[in-house]
Scaffold this motif. Structure first.
Motif, PDB file in Angstrom:
ATOM      1  N   VAL A 210       1.413  29.585  65.764  1.00 18.04           N
ATOM      2  CA  VAL A 210       2.835  29.908  65.929  1.00 18.04           C
ATOM      3  C   VAL A 210       3.047  30.716  67.205  1.00 18.04           C
ATOM      4  CG1 VAL A 210       4.754  31.226  64.943  1.00 18.04           C
ATOM      5  CG2 VAL A 210       3.390  29.740  63.483  1.00 18.04           C
ATOM      6  N   LYS A 211       2.203  31.709  67.440  1.00 19.76           N
ATOM      7  CA  LYS A 211       2.338  32.528  68.655  1.00 19.76           C
ATOM      8  C   LYS A 211       2.202  31.685  69.918  1.00 19.76           C
ATOM      9  CE  LYS A 211       0.786  36.879  66.695  1.00 19.76           C
ATOM     10  NZ  LYS A 211      -0.266  37.887  66.661  1.00 19.76           N
ATOM     11  N   MET A 212       1.223  30.794  69.941  1.00 21.44           N
ATOM     12  CA  MET A 212       1.024  29.935  71.111  1.00 21.44           C
ATOM     13  C   MET A 212       2.210  29.007  71.322  1.00 21.44           C
ATOM     14  SD  MET A 212      -1.552  30.292  73.075  1.00 21.44           S
ATOM     15  CE  MET A 212      -1.470  28.724  73.879  1.00 21.44           C
ATOM     16  N   MET A 213       2.685  28.406  70.250  1.00 17.58           N
ATOM     17  CA  MET A 213       3.795  27.463  70.381  1.00 17.58           C
ATOM     18  C   MET A 213       5.083  28.180  70.785  1.00 17.58           C
ATOM     19  SD  MET A 213       2.775  24.826  67.357  1.00 17.58           S
ATOM     20  CE  MET A 213       4.217  23.835  67.538  1.00 17.58           C
ATOM     21  N   GLU A 214       5.294  29.370  70.258  1.00 15.71           N
ATOM     22  CA  GLU A 214       6.461  30.155  70.680  1.00 15.71           C
ATOM     23  C   GLU A 214       6.329  30.553  72.141  1.00 15.71           C
ATOM     24  OE1 GLU A 214       6.617  33.387  67.886  1.00 15.71           O
ATOM     25  OE2 GLU A 214       7.758  32.206  66.427  1.00 15.71           O
ATOM     26  N   GLY A 215       5.111  30.883  72.571  1.00 13.81           N
ATOM     27  CA  GLY A 215       4.879  31.236  73.963  1.00 13.81           C
ATOM     28  C   GLY A 215       5.154  30.066  74.897  1.00 13.81           C
ATOM     29  N   VAL A 216       4.683  28.895  74.531  1.00 15.94           N
ATOM     30  CA  VAL A 216       4.919  27.702  75.346  1.00 15.94           C
ATOM     31  C   VAL A 216       6.416  27.423  75.428  1.00 15.94           C
ATOM     32  CG1 VAL A 216       4.633  25.191  75.435  1.00 15.94           C
ATOM     33  CG2 VAL A 216       2.659  26.652  74.958  1.00 15.94           C
ATOM     34  N   GLY A 217       7.084  27.420  74.273  1.00 15.70           N
ATOM     35  CA  GLY A 217       8.525  27.170  74.261  1.00 15.70           C
ATOM     36  C   GLY A 217       9.287  28.199  75.077  1.00 15.70           C
ATOM     37  N   GLY A 218       8.909  29.456  74.955  1.00 18.70           N
ATOM     38  CA  GLY A 218       9.576  30.517  75.699  1.00 18.70           C
ATOM     39  C   GLY A 218       9.416  30.353  77.200  1.00 18.70           C
ATOM     40  N   GLU A 219       8.211  30.017  77.630  1.00 20.27           N
ATOM     41  CA  GLU A 219       7.982  29.811  79.069  1.00 20.27           C
ATOM     42  C   GLU A 219       8.784  28.628  79.584  1.00 20.27           C
ATOM     43  OE1 GLU A 219       6.417  31.588  81.459  1.00 20.27           O
ATOM     44  OE2 GLU A 219       6.220  33.087  79.879  1.00 20.27           O
ATOM     45  N   LEU A 220       8.837  27.560  78.822  1.00 24.72           N
ATOM     46  CA  LEU A 220       9.596  26.392  79.262  1.00 24.72           C
ATOM     47  C   LEU A 220      11.086  26.697  79.333  1.00 24.72           C
ATOM     48  CD1 LEU A 220       7.726  23.540  77.360  1.00 24.72           C
ATOM     49  CD2 LEU A 220       7.456  24.255  79.760  1.00 24.72           C
ATOM     50  N   LEU A 221      11.578  27.509  78.413  1.00 27.60           N
ATOM     51  CA  LEU A 221      12.999  27.878  78.435  1.00 27.60           C
ATOM     52  C   LEU A 221      13.337  28.798  79.604  1.00 27.60           C
ATOM     53  CD1 LEU A 221      13.725  28.373  74.646  1.00 27.60           C
ATOM     54  CD2 LEU A 221      14.642  26.593  76.154  1.00 27.60           C
ATOM     55  N   ARG A 222      12.351  29.492  80.142  1.00 29.10           N
ATOM     56  CA  ARG A 222      12.583  30.367  81.280  1.00 29.10           C
ATOM     57  C   ARG A 222      12.588  29.620  82.618  1.00 29.10           C
ATOM     58  NH1 ARG A 222      10.431  34.086  77.758  1.00 29.10           N
ATOM     59  NH2 ARG A 222       8.216  33.735  78.073  1.00 29.10           N
ATOM     60  N   LEU A 223      12.249  28.348  82.591  1.00 28.71           N
ATOM     61  CA  LEU A 223      12.298  27.571  83.825  1.00 28.71           C
ATOM     62  C   LEU A 223      13.729  27.516  84.343  1.00 28.71           C
ATOM     63  CD1 LEU A 223      10.102  24.462  82.900  1.00 28.71           C
ATOM     64  CD2 LEU A 223       9.521  26.251  84.549  1.00 28.71           C
ATOM     65  N   PRO A 224      13.907  27.551  85.656  1.00 25.34           N
ATOM     66  CA  PRO A 224      15.250  27.338  86.199  1.00 25.34           C
ATOM     67  C   PRO A 224      15.775  25.967  85.737  1.00 25.34           C
ATOM     68  CG  PRO A 224      13.747  28.091  87.909  1.00 25.34           C
ATOM     69  CD  PRO A 224      12.914  27.802  86.698  1.00 25.34           C
ATOM     70  N   LEU A 225      17.069  25.855  85.611  1.00 28.87           N
ATOM     71  CA  LEU A 225      17.682  24.647  85.056  1.00 28.87           C
ATOM     72  C   LEU A 225      17.238  23.379  85.779  1.00 28.87           C
ATOM     73  CD1 LEU A 225      19.497  23.565  82.894  1.00 28.87           C
ATOM     74  CD2 LEU A 225      21.453  23.976  84.385  1.00 28.87           C
ATOM     75  N   ASP A 226      17.132  23.408  87.101  1.00 29.29           N
ATOM     76  CA  ASP A 226      16.729  22.201  87.824  1.00 29.29           C
ATOM     77  C   ASP A 226      15.290  21.805  87.486  1.00 29.29           C
ATOM     78  OD1 ASP A 226      15.825  24.485  89.297  1.00 29.29           O
ATOM     79  OD2 ASP A 226      15.566  23.238  91.087  1.00 29.29           O
ATOM     80  N   GLN A 227      14.425  22.786  87.293  1.00 35.53           N
ATOM     81  CA  GLN A 227      13.043  22.485  86.923  1.00 35.53           C
ATOM     82  C   GLN A 227      12.948  22.025  85.476  1.00 35.53           C
ATOM     83  OE1 GLN A 227      10.553  25.804  87.975  1.00 35.53           O
ATOM     84  NE2 GLN A 227      10.972  25.558  90.150  1.00 35.53           N
ATOM     85  N   ARG A 228      13.777  22.598  84.620  1.00 36.11           N
ATOM     86  CA  ARG A 228      13.801  22.154  83.223  1.00 36.11           C
ATOM     87  C   ARG A 228      14.276  20.705  83.148  1.00 36.11           C
ATOM     88  NH1 ARG A 228      17.331  25.587  79.372  1.00 36.11           N
ATOM     89  NH2 ARG A 228      16.547  27.152  80.796  1.00 36.11           N
ATOM     90  N   ASP A 229      15.308  20.379  83.927  1.00 35.69           N
ATOM     91  CA  ASP A 229      15.793  18.994  83.975  1.00 35.69           C
ATOM     92  C   ASP A 229      14.701  18.053  84.476  1.00 35.69           C
ATOM     93  OD1 ASP A 229      18.282  19.732  83.008  1.00 35.69           O
ATOM     94  OD2 ASP A 229      19.230  19.737  84.988  1.00 35.69           O
ATOM     95  N   ARG A 230      13.955  18.505  85.472  1.00 35.67           N
ATOM     96  CA  ARG A 230      12.850  17.684  85.990  1.00 35.67           C
ATOM     97  C   ARG A 230      11.786  17.480  84.912  1.00 35.67           C
ATOM     98  NH1 ARG A 230       8.549  18.847  90.763  1.00 35.67           N
ATOM     99  NH2 ARG A 230       7.679  16.766  90.807  1.00 35.67           N
ATOM    100  N   LEU A 231      11.465  18.536  84.184  1.00 32.77           N
ATOM    101  CA  LEU A 231      10.491  18.422  83.095  1.00 32.77           C
ATOM    102  C   LEU A 231      10.975  17.428  82.047  1.00 32.77           C
ATOM    103  CD1 LEU A 231       7.940  19.281  81.551  1.00 32.77           C
ATOM    104  CD2 LEU A 231       9.284  21.168  80.605  1.00 32.77           C
ATOM    105  N   LEU A 232      12.241  17.511  81.679  1.00 30.16           N
ATOM    106  CA  LEU A 232      12.787  16.581  80.689  1.00 30.16           C
ATOM    107  C   LEU A 232      12.682  15.142  81.186  1.00 30.16           C
ATOM    108  CD1 LEU A 232      15.891  18.620  79.521  1.00 30.16           C
ATOM    109  CD2 LEU A 232      13.795  18.171  78.221  1.00 30.16           C
ATOM    110  N   GLN A 233      12.940  14.920  82.467  1.00 32.91           N
ATOM    111  CA  GLN A 233      12.821  13.567  83.020  1.00 32.91           C
ATOM    112  C   GLN A 233      11.369  13.106  83.019  1.00 32.91           C
ATOM    113  OE1 GLN A 233      15.359  11.341  83.898  1.00 32.91           O
ATOM    114  NE2 GLN A 233      13.540  10.042  83.718  1.00 32.91           N
TER     115      GLN A 233
END
Length: 90
Positions: free
Chosen positions: A36-59
Motif C-alpha cells: 500500500v505504501k509503495m502504491m500510494e507513493g507511486v500514485g502520489g509522484e505521478l499526481l505531482r507531475l506537471p499537467l503537460d507531463q501527466r498528459d504525455r504519460l497518459l498518452q
C-alpha cells in the motif's frame, strides 16, 4: 527529450509492471502494508507531475495498451490511470 524518445515508454512500462507485480502478490510474498505504501507513493509522484507531463504519460500508457499483445497486461495498462488517480474512474 523528443516525443519519440523511447525512454518515456520504457519507464512508464516499468512503473506499470512494478505496480502490477505489487497488486498481484499475495500477503505471504510482500507485506500488504508495504504494498500500500509503495502504491500510494507511486500514485502520489505521478499526481505531482506537471499537467503537460501527466498528459504525455497518459498518452504513452494509451499507446502501450494499444500495441500490447498480452490481454491481461493490456487491461492493466488501460486501468492504470484511474487506479492511480490520474483520471476519474469511468
Amino acid at each position: 527529450m523528443t516525443a519519440t524518445d523511447p525512454l518515456v515508454p520504457a519507464l512508464a512500462g516499468l512503473v506499470v509492471d512494478a505496480v502490477w507485480f505489487l497488486e498481484s502478490c499475495g500477503d505471504d510474498e510482500v507485506d500488504p502494508d508495504s504494498t500500500v505504501k509503495m502504491m500510494e507513493g507511486v500514485g502520489g509522484e505521478l499526481l505531482r507531475l506537471p499537467l503537460d507531463q501527466r498528459d504525455r504519460l497518459l498518452q504513452v500508457l494509451t499507446d502501450l495498451a494499444e500495441v500490447e499483445p498480452d490481454p491481461a497486461r493490456r487491461e492493466f495498462l488501460e486501468s492504470f490511470p484511474s487506479a492511480c488517480g490520474l483520471v476519474e474512474e469511468q
